[in-house]
Design a protein around this motif. Structure first.
Motif, mmCIF file in Angstrom:
data_model
loop_
_atom_site.group_PDB
_atom_site.id
_atom_site.type_symbol
_atom_site.label_atom_id
_atom_site.label_comp_id
_atom_site.label_asym_id
_atom_site.label_seq_id
_atom_site.Cartn_x
_atom_site.Cartn_y
_atom_site.Cartn_z
ATOM 1 N N SER A 3 -25.033 17.780 16.692
ATOM 2 C CA SER A 3 -25.866 18.310 15.622
ATOM 3 C C SER A 3 -25.055 19.250 14.737
ATOM 4 O O SER A 3 -23.936 19.658 15.091
ATOM 5 C CB SER A 3 -27.052 19.081 16.208
ATOM 6 O OG SER A 3 -26.591 20.264 16.855
ATOM 7 N N GLY A 4 -25.657 19.610 13.604
ATOM 8 C CA GLY A 4 -25.034 20.597 12.733
ATOM 9 C C GLY A 4 -24.878 21.936 13.414
ATOM 10 O O GLY A 4 -23.904 22.665 13.171
ATOM 11 N N GLU A 5 -25.821 22.286 14.274
ATOM 12 C CA GLU A 5 -25.727 23.540 15.018
ATOM 13 C C GLU A 5 -24.520 23.539 15.947
ATOM 14 O O GLU A 5 -23.852 24.564 16.110
ATOM 15 C CB GLU A 5 -27.011 23.779 15.818
ATOM 16 C CG GLU A 5 -28.217 24.124 14.950
ATOM 17 C CD GLU A 5 -29.435 24.478 15.780
ATOM 18 O OE1 GLU A 5 -29.375 24.359 17.024
ATOM 19 O OE2 GLU A 5 -30.453 24.871 15.182
ATOM 20 N N LYS A 59 -25.436 16.915 6.380
ATOM 21 C CA LYS A 59 -26.700 17.449 5.879
ATOM 22 C C LYS A 59 -27.211 18.582 6.769
ATOM 23 O O LYS A 59 -27.682 19.614 6.279
ATOM 24 C CB LYS A 59 -27.742 16.334 5.792
ATOM 25 C CG LYS A 59 -27.467 15.325 4.691
ATOM 26 C CD LYS A 59 -28.476 14.184 4.719
ATOM 27 C CE LYS A 59 -28.154 13.135 3.663
ATOM 28 N NZ LYS A 59 -29.079 11.974 3.744
ATOM 29 N N GLU A 60 -27.119 18.384 8.093
ATOM 30 C CA GLU A 60 -27.602 19.413 9.016
ATOM 31 C C GLU A 60 -26.772 20.690 8.914
ATOM 32 O O GLU A 60 -27.321 21.792 8.953
ATOM 33 C CB GLU A 60 -27.575 18.877 10.459
ATOM 34 C CG GLU A 60 -28.614 17.807 10.739
ATOM 35 C CD GLU A 60 -28.574 17.294 12.161
ATOM 36 O OE1 GLU A 60 -29.335 16.359 12.471
ATOM 37 O OE2 GLU A 60 -27.780 17.819 12.979
ATOM 38 N N ARG A 113 -25.437 12.479 8.467
ATOM 39 C CA ARG A 113 -26.442 13.315 9.138
ATOM 40 C C ARG A 113 -25.889 14.693 9.480
ATOM 41 O O ARG A 113 -26.522 15.721 9.193
ATOM 42 C CB ARG A 113 -26.949 12.630 10.423
ATOM 43 C CG ARG A 113 -27.944 13.505 11.200
ATOM 44 C CD ARG A 113 -28.498 12.811 12.413
ATOM 45 N NE ARG A 113 -27.549 12.625 13.480
ATOM 46 C CZ ARG A 113 -27.192 13.567 14.354
ATOM 47 N NH1 ARG A 113 -27.672 14.800 14.251
ATOM 48 N NH2 ARG A 113 -26.349 13.299 15.331
ATOM 49 N N HIS A 134 -27.609 22.445 5.567
ATOM 50 C CA HIS A 134 -28.936 23.069 5.665
ATOM 51 C C HIS A 134 -28.874 24.361 6.473
ATOM 52 O O HIS A 134 -29.487 25.380 6.099
ATOM 53 C CB HIS A 134 -29.923 22.096 6.306
ATOM 54 C CG HIS A 134 -31.298 22.650 6.472
ATOM 55 N ND1 HIS A 134 -32.171 22.853 5.416
ATOM 56 C CD2 HIS A 134 -31.964 23.081 7.585
ATOM 57 C CE1 HIS A 134 -33.304 23.363 5.865
ATOM 58 N NE2 HIS A 134 -33.203 23.519 7.178
ATOM 59 N N LEU A 135 -28.127 24.349 7.569
ATOM 60 C CA LEU A 135 -28.008 25.545 8.407
ATOM 61 C C LEU A 135 -27.290 26.667 7.658
ATOM 62 O O LEU A 135 -27.689 27.836 7.741
ATOM 63 C CB LEU A 135 -27.259 25.200 9.699
ATOM 64 C CG LEU A 135 -27.052 26.337 10.704
ATOM 65 C CD1 LEU A 135 -28.402 26.912 11.161
ATOM 66 C CD2 LEU A 135 -26.255 25.857 11.910
#
Length: 315
Positions: A257-259, A291-292, A288, A295-296
């Motif tokens: 994930s982006g996190e 984008k994540e 994906r 956004h974060l």
């Protein structure tokens, strides 16, 4: 109308500029011409080739890869098309992305030969020397654990190799070993360090069949995916502490994930590589994750990843 500030997720790996800090990990969907062409047109920040040897290899017997919800196990055995294929591929391609040629000779002498060949190519941004492959049958010692010889090997390499050179490392489980490896690397003009490769010597069992899930090495293989993220973060953080600041770190391990990317960078990574999750999703994963991450960063009011590289707070 309020305009949102542009979020910069580009990376600079010792002068090698990546439009995105997110790239593939060597060994994952990067072996064939089809694989590499897909990476070229994807939104990844760079292309990393499969770790190659002097001659093509079929690798270990199948099944040699298995996934479960928290990770993966593999014993691939370096299947690749040989260094000449990858050099020829780069010669034919007109591309803008940085290309990292991953090499993993079966012997120290083979690594020298591979680097001599890479030295002659004008299309390689850098070589990633893989000192961490744990899945070669009959090869017990992962070179990255051979502290006694690694300094001599690097000394020999830099007598003739002139292009950017990064080192892909295995996971280390004791602080003293990370300190020791960092001390060695700090003596040489290393362009970057990639950590970590899969955790070696893992085992996963199919409880219904009461068997192992991969065939090579009696079921033992390298563990990747979500399971290894805490080990990756620990290695990144400690290498960030001990390495010269001129040596950037490419984080690898457990990114889904982006996190996860944010955590790698917070620990000290300047860019990241995606392995197990890339296998699951294919090249769409780069869109994906981008984008994540953006956004974060918007949520946290960061305009660039450079604002928080290595800024992990401790008590």
């Amino acid at each position: 109308m309020i305009m949102k500030k542009k979020i910069d997720i580009s990376a600079n790996i010792n002068g090698i500029k990546l439009a995105s800090c997110i790239m593939n990990a060597s060994g994952v969907l990067c072996t064939t011409e089809v694989d590499l062409n897909k990476l070229i047109v994807s939104s990844s920040g760079a292309v990393v080739t499969k770790s190659c040897t002097l001659k093509p290899r079929k690798g270990n017997l199948e099944p040699r890869y298995f996934e479960w919800n928290m990770g993966s196990i593999n014993s691939m055995g370096l299947p690749n098309l040989g260094i000449d294929f990858y050099l020829d591929f780069l010669e034919k391609k007109n591309h803008q992305k940085p290309f990292f040629l991953s090499i993993s000779g079966l012997t120290i002498e083979e690594n020298y030969i591979l680097l001599h060949k890479a030295n002659l190519s004008s299309h390689i941004s850098a070589v990633e020397l893989n000192l961490s492959c744990p899945n070669i049958i009959g090869k017990d010692q992962v070179l990255g654990y051979d502290f006694n010889n690694i300094s001599k090997i690097l000394e020999n390499i830099f007598k003739f190799y002139k292009k950017p050179l990064g080192i892909k490392l295995p996971p280390y489980f004791e602080n003293k070993h990370i300190q020791k490896m960092a001390f060695i690397l700090n003596k040489y003009p290393i362009s970057f360090v990639t950590c970590i490769n899969s955790l070696p010597n893992g085992l996963f069992i199919d409880i219904n069949k009461e068997t192992v899930v991969i065939q090579p090495k009696m079921g033992f293989g390298g563990i990747g995916g979500k399971t290894i993220k805490p080990f990756a973060l620990a290695n990144i953080r400690q290498f960030y502490t001990y390495l010269r600041k001129e040596i950037p770190i490419i984080g690898c391990g457990g990114i889904c994930s982006g996190e996860d990317i944010f955590e790698h960078i917070l620990c000290g990574a300047s860019a990241v590589q995606i392995g197990t999750q890339f296998i699951k999703e294919g090249v769409s994963i780069f869109d994906r994750l981008r984008k994540e991450l953006v956004h974060l960063l918007q949520k946290k009011k960061y305009t660039s990843i450079n604002r928080f590289i290595g800024k992990l707070n401790v008590f």
